[in-house]
Design a protein around this motif. Structure first.
Motif, PDB file in Angstrom:
ATOM      1  N   ARG A  94       0.812  -1.214   0.000  1.00  0.00           N
ATOM      2  CA  ARG A  94       0.000   0.000   0.000  1.00  0.00           C
ATOM      3  C   ARG A  94       0.850   1.271   0.000  1.00  0.00           C
ATOM      4  O   ARG A  94       0.331   2.372  -0.062  1.00  0.00           O
ATOM      5  CB  ARG A  94      -0.947   0.001   1.194  1.00  0.00           C
ATOM      6  CG  ARG A  94      -2.056  -1.022   1.033  1.00  0.00           C
ATOM      7  CD  ARG A  94      -3.062  -0.932   2.165  1.00  0.00           C
ATOM      8  NE  ARG A  94      -4.165  -1.833   1.960  1.00  0.00           N
ATOM      9  CZ  ARG A  94      -4.175  -3.110   2.303  1.00  0.00           C
ATOM     10  NH1 ARG A  94      -3.105  -3.660   2.849  1.00  0.00           N
ATOM     11  NH2 ARG A  94      -5.235  -3.851   2.099  1.00  0.00           N
ATOM     12  N   SER A  95       2.155   1.101   0.048  1.00  0.00           N
ATOM     13  CA  SER A  95       3.047   2.253   0.037  1.00  0.00           C
ATOM     14  C   SER A  95       3.111   2.843  -1.370  1.00  0.00           C
ATOM     15  O   SER A  95       3.437   2.146  -2.332  1.00  0.00           O
ATOM     16  CB  SER A  95       4.449   1.819   0.483  1.00  0.00           C
ATOM     17  OG  SER A  95       5.398   2.796   0.133  1.00  0.00           O
ATOM     18  N   LYS A  96       2.817   4.134  -1.479  1.00  0.00           N
ATOM     19  CA  LYS A  96       2.848   4.792  -2.788  1.00  0.00           C
ATOM     20  C   LYS A  96       4.255   4.752  -3.381  1.00  0.00           C
ATOM     21  O   LYS A  96       4.408   4.581  -4.591  1.00  0.00           O
ATOM     22  CB  LYS A  96       2.352   6.236  -2.665  1.00  0.00           C
ATOM     23  CG  LYS A  96       0.864   6.319  -2.415  1.00  0.00           C
ATOM     24  CD  LYS A  96       0.398   7.749  -2.294  1.00  0.00           C
ATOM     25  CE  LYS A  96      -1.097   7.754  -1.985  1.00  0.00           C
ATOM     26  NZ  LYS A  96      -1.600   9.084  -1.739  1.00  0.00           N
ATOM     27  N   GLN A  97       5.292   4.891  -2.534  1.00  0.00           N
ATOM     28  CA  GLN A  97       6.671   4.864  -3.035  1.00  0.00           C
ATOM     29  C   GLN A  97       7.014   3.484  -3.593  1.00  0.00           C
ATOM     30  O   GLN A  97       7.642   3.383  -4.642  1.00  0.00           O
ATOM     31  CB  GLN A  97       7.681   5.236  -1.935  1.00  0.00           C
ATOM     32  CG  GLN A  97       7.611   6.676  -1.536  1.00  0.00           C
ATOM     33  CD  GLN A  97       6.938   6.855  -0.186  1.00  0.00           C
ATOM     34  OE1 GLN A  97       6.189   5.992   0.281  1.00  0.00           O
ATOM     35  NE2 GLN A  97       7.181   7.981   0.441  1.00  0.00           N
ATOM     36  N   THR A  98       6.597   2.431  -2.909  1.00  0.00           N
ATOM     37  CA  THR A  98       6.876   1.072  -3.381  1.00  0.00           C
ATOM     38  C   THR A  98       6.144   0.799  -4.685  1.00  0.00           C
ATOM     39  O   THR A  98       6.711   0.228  -5.615  1.00  0.00           O
ATOM     40  CB  THR A  98       6.512   0.022  -2.309  1.00  0.00           C
ATOM     41  OG1 THR A  98       7.262   0.298  -1.118  1.00  0.00           O
ATOM     42  CG2 THR A  98       6.819  -1.378  -2.780  1.00  0.00           C
ATOM     43  N   VAL A  99       4.897   1.231  -4.783  1.00  0.00           N
ATOM     44  CA  VAL A  99       4.134   1.043  -6.020  1.00  0.00           C
ATOM     45  C   VAL A  99       4.832   1.769  -7.173  1.00  0.00           C
ATOM     46  O   VAL A  99       4.965   1.227  -8.282  1.00  0.00           O
ATOM     47  CB  VAL A  99       2.674   1.519  -5.848  1.00  0.00           C
ATOM     48  CG1 VAL A  99       1.944   1.536  -7.188  1.00  0.00           C
ATOM     49  CG2 VAL A  99       1.940   0.629  -4.861  1.00  0.00           C
ATOM     50  N   LYS A 100       5.316   2.981  -6.928  1.00  0.00           N
ATOM     51  CA  LYS A 100       6.033   3.731  -7.973  1.00  0.00           C
ATOM     52  C   LYS A 100       7.310   2.994  -8.387  1.00  0.00           C
ATOM     53  O   LYS A 100       7.652   2.952  -9.568  1.00  0.00           O
ATOM     54  CB  LYS A 100       6.377   5.137  -7.483  1.00  0.00           C
ATOM     55  CG  LYS A 100       5.207   6.081  -7.509  1.00  0.00           C
ATOM     56  CD  LYS A 100       5.618   7.464  -7.057  1.00  0.00           C
ATOM     57  CE  LYS A 100       4.414   8.375  -7.024  1.00  0.00           C
ATOM     58  NZ  LYS A 100       4.728   9.713  -6.533  1.00  0.00           N
ATOM     59  N   LYS A 101       8.027   2.422  -7.410  1.00  0.00           N
ATOM     60  CA  LYS A 101       9.256   1.667  -7.722  1.00  0.00           C
ATOM     61  C   LYS A 101       8.931   0.450  -8.585  1.00  0.00           C
ATOM     62  O   LYS A 101       9.666   0.134  -9.523  1.00  0.00           O
ATOM     63  CB  LYS A 101       9.953   1.221  -6.430  1.00  0.00           C
ATOM     64  CG  LYS A 101      10.579   2.331  -5.625  1.00  0.00           C
ATOM     65  CD  LYS A 101      11.167   1.754  -4.344  1.00  0.00           C
ATOM     66  CE  LYS A 101      11.618   2.800  -3.376  1.00  0.00           C
ATOM     67  NZ  LYS A 101      12.135   2.203  -2.123  1.00  0.00           N
ATOM     68  N   ILE A 102       7.860  -0.233  -8.252  1.00  0.00           N
ATOM     69  CA  ILE A 102       7.459  -1.424  -9.025  1.00  0.00           C
ATOM     70  C   ILE A 102       7.093  -1.016 -10.448  1.00  0.00           C
ATOM     71  O   ILE A 102       7.515  -1.657 -11.413  1.00  0.00           O
ATOM     72  CB  ILE A 102       6.299  -2.163  -8.324  1.00  0.00           C
ATOM     73  CG1 ILE A 102       6.776  -2.788  -7.016  1.00  0.00           C
ATOM     74  CG2 ILE A 102       5.697  -3.227  -9.240  1.00  0.00           C
ATOM     75  CD1 ILE A 102       5.664  -3.330  -6.126  1.00  0.00           C
ATOM     76  N   GLU A 103       6.333   0.072 -10.591  1.00  0.00           N
ATOM     77  CA  GLU A 103       5.963   0.546 -11.923  1.00  0.00           C
ATOM     78  C   GLU A 103       7.207   0.915 -12.735  1.00  0.00           C
ATOM     79  O   GLU A 103       7.291   0.614 -13.925  1.00  0.00           O
ATOM     80  CB  GLU A 103       5.023   1.745 -11.802  1.00  0.00           C
ATOM     81  CG  GLU A 103       3.628   1.358 -11.347  1.00  0.00           C
ATOM     82  CD  GLU A 103       2.731   2.567 -11.068  1.00  0.00           C
ATOM     83  OE1 GLU A 103       3.220   3.730 -11.070  1.00  0.00           O
ATOM     84  OE2 GLU A 103       1.527   2.353 -10.843  1.00  0.00           O
ATOM     85  N   LYS A 104       8.157   1.579 -12.089  1.00  0.00           N
ATOM     86  CA  LYS A 104       9.401   1.964 -12.768  1.00  0.00           C
ATOM     87  C   LYS A 104      10.152   0.725 -13.257  1.00  0.00           C
ATOM     88  O   LYS A 104      10.637   0.692 -14.381  1.00  0.00           O
ATOM     89  CB  LYS A 104      10.285   2.783 -11.825  1.00  0.00           C
ATOM     90  CG  LYS A 104      11.589   3.241 -12.447  1.00  0.00           C
ATOM     91  CD  LYS A 104      12.422   4.048 -11.462  1.00  0.00           C
ATOM     92  CE  LYS A 104      13.746   4.440 -12.076  1.00  0.00           C
ATOM     93  NZ  LYS A 104      14.585   5.173 -11.120  1.00  0.00           N
TER      94      LYS A 104
END
Length: 184
Positions: free
Chosen positions: A168-178
């Motif tokens: 649920r961490s927005k930073q982790t989701v962004k890292k995964i998308e990257k």
């Protein structure tokens, strides 16, 4: 012929495997359930900043030495099995849980380069302790995994990136998308 690790600046430190079972560092490693095969590869230092200053003179100021603490040392080796850096993990309460020191800043901040077989499927974790549980793994020591991977020779086809379980961490989701956008 086997090549042995050249522990260099770590040679005078006690390995976790050599510590008394009541030692706070040994207890910490056991509580984290770090596999016993790694206990001989981890070290303990009583005064981390003073130790760093013995390896890299004046890395820490005299004023910062007043707040020195004991830490577990997680060494980073290159393919030639030479120490290129290390990470100090606080054992007790500390404002900074991890401090990563590179002996030579030209080297990537990657744990496990001395063991990984990049010709096979290998796993990339955010932290060295995580990489100790999965065979053929490496870990970045801070920073973005994709950025760190760009500093080493690797094959994306064999790379599996494993982020911390923070779905649920927005930073982790962004890292995964990257990572996905970069082809991982």
């Amino acid at each position: 012929k086997p090549t042995f690790r050249k522990v260099g600046p770590l040679k005078d430190l006690k390995k976790v495997s050599q510590l008394h079972h009541e030692d706070e560092a040994k207890k910490f490693i056991q509580q984290r359930k770090i596999p016993t095969t790694y206990h001989a590869e981890l070290f303990k230092v009583e005064r981390f900043k003073a130790f760093v200053n013995s390896v890299i003179p004046n890395k820490f100021s005299e004023a910062s030495l007043r707040s020195d603490d004991a830490r577990i040392i997680i060494p980073f080796f290159n393919k030639q099995k030479e120490v290129i850096g290390f990470r100090g993990r606080a054992i007790g309460q500390s404002d900074v849980k991890y401090i990563t020191i590179m002996v030579d800043e030209a080297n990537p901040k990657v744990y496990g380069l001395d063991k990984v077989e990049m010709g096979k499927t290998y796993y990339v974790f955010e932290g060295p302790f995580d990489a100790m549980f999965i065979p053929n793994s490496i870990a970045t020591a801070g920073g973005d995994i994709c950025s760190v991977l760009s500093t080493i020779e690797h094959n994306k086809e064999n790379t599996v990136i494993v982020y911390d379980n923070e779905r649920r961490s927005k930073q982790t989701v962004k890292k995964i998308e990257k990572a996905i956008n970069k082809g991982y």
